[in-house]
Design a protein around this motif. Structure first.
Motif, PDB file in Angstrom:
ATOM      1  N   GLU A   1      28.131  53.228  16.713  1.00 37.29           N
ATOM      2  CA  GLU A   1      27.038  52.524  16.050  1.00 37.29           C
ATOM      3  C   GLU A   1      26.105  53.497  15.330  1.00 37.29           C
ATOM      4  O   GLU A   1      25.790  54.579  15.834  1.00 37.29           O
ATOM      5  N   THR A   2      25.711  53.086  14.147  1.00 41.35           N
ATOM      6  CA  THR A   2      24.851  53.927  13.310  1.00 41.35           C
ATOM      7  C   THR A   2      23.449  53.342  13.147  1.00 41.35           C
ATOM      8  O   THR A   2      22.655  53.829  12.348  1.00 41.35           O
ATOM      9  N   GLU A   3      23.147  52.298  13.916  1.00 45.18           N
ATOM     10  CA  GLU A   3      21.809  51.692  13.870  1.00 45.18           C
ATOM     11  C   GLU A   3      21.395  51.269  15.276  1.00 45.18           C
ATOM     12  O   GLU A   3      22.209  50.766  16.048  1.00 45.18           O
ATOM     13  N   GLU A   4      20.143  51.499  15.594  1.00 41.22           N
ATOM     14  CA  GLU A   4      19.603  51.062  16.879  1.00 41.22           C
ATOM     15  C   GLU A   4      18.153  50.645  16.680  1.00 41.22           C
ATOM     16  O   GLU A   4      17.342  51.422  16.174  1.00 41.22           O
ATOM     17  N   ASN A   5      17.834  49.397  17.037  1.00 39.17           N
ATOM     18  CA  ASN A   5      16.502  48.845  16.841  1.00 39.17           C
ATOM     19  C   ASN A   5      16.026  48.999  15.399  1.00 39.17           C
ATOM     20  O   ASN A   5      14.854  49.295  15.123  1.00 39.17           O
ATOM     21  N   GLY A   6      16.972  48.814  14.477  1.00 38.80           N
ATOM     22  CA  GLY A   6      16.637  48.872  13.064  1.00 38.80           C
ATOM     23  C   GLY A   6      16.515  50.263  12.487  1.00 38.80           C
ATOM     24  O   GLY A   6      16.233  50.437  11.296  1.00 38.80           O
ATOM     25  N   GLU A   7      16.735  51.287  13.298  1.00 43.47           N
ATOM     26  CA  GLU A   7      16.633  52.674  12.848  1.00 43.47           C
ATOM     27  C   GLU A   7      18.009  53.343  12.865  1.00 43.47           C
ATOM     28  O   GLU A   7      18.836  53.040  13.727  1.00 43.47           O
ATOM     29  N   PRO A   8      18.271  54.242  11.916  1.00 46.17           N
ATOM     30  CA  PRO A   8      19.575  54.915  11.891  1.00 46.17           C
ATOM     31  C   PRO A   8      19.771  55.836  13.079  1.00 46.17           C
ATOM     32  O   PRO A   8      18.829  56.480  13.551  1.00 46.17           O
ATOM     33  N   VAL A   9      20.981  55.867  13.583  1.00 52.92           N
ATOM     34  CA  VAL A   9      21.352  56.811  14.647  1.00 52.92           C
ATOM     35  C   VAL A   9      21.933  58.038  13.956  1.00 52.92           C
ATOM     36  O   VAL A   9      23.117  58.083  13.605  1.00 52.92           O
ATOM     37  N   GLU A  10      21.095  59.030  13.716  1.00 53.37           N
ATOM     38  CA  GLU A  10      21.464  60.166  12.881  1.00 53.37           C
ATOM     39  C   GLU A  10      22.654  60.952  13.435  1.00 53.37           C
ATOM     40  O   GLU A  10      23.480  61.464  12.671  1.00 53.37           O
ATOM     41  N   LYS A  11      22.772  61.033  14.749  1.00 59.84           N
ATOM     42  CA  LYS A  11      23.855  61.815  15.335  1.00 59.84           C
ATOM     43  C   LYS A  11      25.222  61.208  15.057  1.00 59.84           C
ATOM     44  O   LYS A  11      26.251  61.889  15.201  1.00 59.84           O
ATOM     45  N   ASN A  12      25.235  59.937  14.673  1.00 63.00           N
ATOM     46  CA  ASN A  12      26.498  59.264  14.395  1.00 63.00           C
ATOM     47  C   ASN A  12      26.766  59.114  12.896  1.00 63.00           C
ATOM     48  O   ASN A  12      27.629  58.337  12.492  1.00 63.00           O
ATOM     49  N   LEU A  13      26.007  59.859  12.092  1.00 65.58           N
ATOM     50  CA  LEU A  13      26.187  59.826  10.643  1.00 65.58           C
ATOM     51  C   LEU A  13      26.549  61.216  10.128  1.00 65.58           C
ATOM     52  O   LEU A  13      26.102  62.234  10.669  1.00 65.58           O
ATOM     53  N   CYS A  14      27.362  61.245   9.082  1.00 66.25           N
ATOM     54  CA  CYS A  14      27.764  62.497   8.440  1.00 66.25           C
ATOM     55  C   CYS A  14      27.303  62.474   6.988  1.00 66.25           C
ATOM     56  O   CYS A  14      27.470  61.468   6.298  1.00 66.25           O
ATOM     57  N   GLU A  15      26.753  63.564   6.524  1.00 67.52           N
ATOM     58  CA  GLU A  15      26.281  63.633   5.142  1.00 67.52           C
ATOM     59  C   GLU A  15      27.314  64.303   4.250  1.00 67.52           C
ATOM     60  O   GLU A  15      27.802  65.395   4.556  1.00 67.52           O
ATOM     61  N   VAL A  16      27.646  63.631   3.146  1.00 64.24           N
ATOM     62  CA  VAL A  16      28.581  64.173   2.154  1.00 64.24           C
ATOM     63  C   VAL A  16      27.975  63.915   0.780  1.00 64.24           C
ATOM     64  O   VAL A  16      27.678  62.758   0.427  1.00 64.24           O
ATOM     65  N   ASN A  17      27.778  64.974   0.014  1.00 61.93           N
ATOM     66  CA  ASN A  17      27.216  64.856  -1.337  1.00 61.93           C
ATOM     67  C   ASN A  17      25.899  64.075  -1.358  1.00 61.93           C
ATOM     68  O   ASN A  17      25.654  63.245  -2.250  1.00 61.93           O
TER      69      ASN A  17
END
Length: 255
Positions: free
Chosen positions: A122-138
């Motif tokens: 999951e990439t969202e919790e209580n309406g906020e992004p879960v940054e540890k589960n996201l990867c940044e590309v470009n």
């Protein structure tokens, strides 16, 4: 009167046989029509290509964004916040689910073969992004990012957070989970990448190897002219690009 009674049973039997043949013919024609329609319309909205449902961990409802030149087999599943680029082939029984971790991105000319799973934490919790589960590309953030000209071979899994770079081959039953694989790499069948490891460009992961530390990842062998699988991905791409085009009724040439 006697003659009519003798002839009548034969006449009724003939009508019954004719009716059976007509019904059988209609059934055959319907099956053929459905098969053709399924191949032509597979990239449009259907029961296997659909929006996600709103949940406590993902309140946004998104519909997959799929290029008109991409073919999704009717027995594959594409759900939610998913973007499939041009000339992508999605084979039977593949599952691309942007309904928990999202978005999921697949670049141009890549292929997602039979039984492949793309999913994410999951990439969202209580309406906020879960940054540890996201990867940044470009400059953009993804739960799963698959680059261009990537082959995801049969039954492999890329489970986000995860990134696979351009021109990379992920072998049969391999697993990429909480990991990043560079461009021009080969992950051989059955290999597993875990625990945030990053595989540099131009490396290969031997079959069955489990890579759980960055020290292991840094020692992976470099692909050179002696490596037997260095050109494997080119042939796989050629075949799957042709399949996507032909199933859509277009040219069988690679793009």
């Amino acid at each position: 009167m006697y003659k009519i009674s003798r002839v009548m049973p034969k006449f009724v039997l003939a009508l019954l046989i004719l009716a059976i043949l007509v019904v059988a013919g209609c059934g055959s024609q319907q099956t053929s029509t459905n098969t053709t329609s399924g191949a032509a319309d597979s990239a449009s909205a259907s029961s296997n290509i659909k929006s996600n449902v709103a949940t406590s961990f993902n309140k946004e409802v998104d519909t997959p964004q799929i290029s008109a030149s991409t073919f999704v087999d009717p027995m594959a599943s594409v759900i939610g916040n998913v973007q499939l680029g041009d000339n992508v082939y999605v084979a039977p029984m593949a599952s691309v689910r942007g309904d928990e971790g999202q978005p999921i991105f697949v670049g141009n000319n890549s292929n997602i073969q039979d039984g492949v799973v793309l999913h994410a934490l999951e990439t969202e919790e209580n309406g906020e992004p879960v940054e540890k589960n996201l990867c940044e590309v470009n400059g953009q953030k993804y739960s799963v990012y698959i680059g261009s000209h990537v082959s995801l071979a049969h039954q492999s899994q890329v489970h986000g957070p995860a990134v696979v770079g351009n021109d990379t081959f992920i072998g049969m039953q391999a697993l990429v989970f909480k990991a990043k694989v560079g461009s021009n790499c080969v992950v051989e069948p059955g290999a597993k990448l875990l625990n945030g490891v990053v595989v540099a460009d131009g490396r290969y992961v031997p079959a069955g190897m489990v890579v759980t530390t960055q020290e292991q990842a840094d020692k992976l062998p470099v692909i050179d002219e002696s490596y037997s699988m260095k050109d494997l991905n080119k042939g796989v791409l050629h075949v799957n690009e042709g399949l996507a085009a032909s199933y859509l009724g277009g040219s069988a040439e690679s793009h």
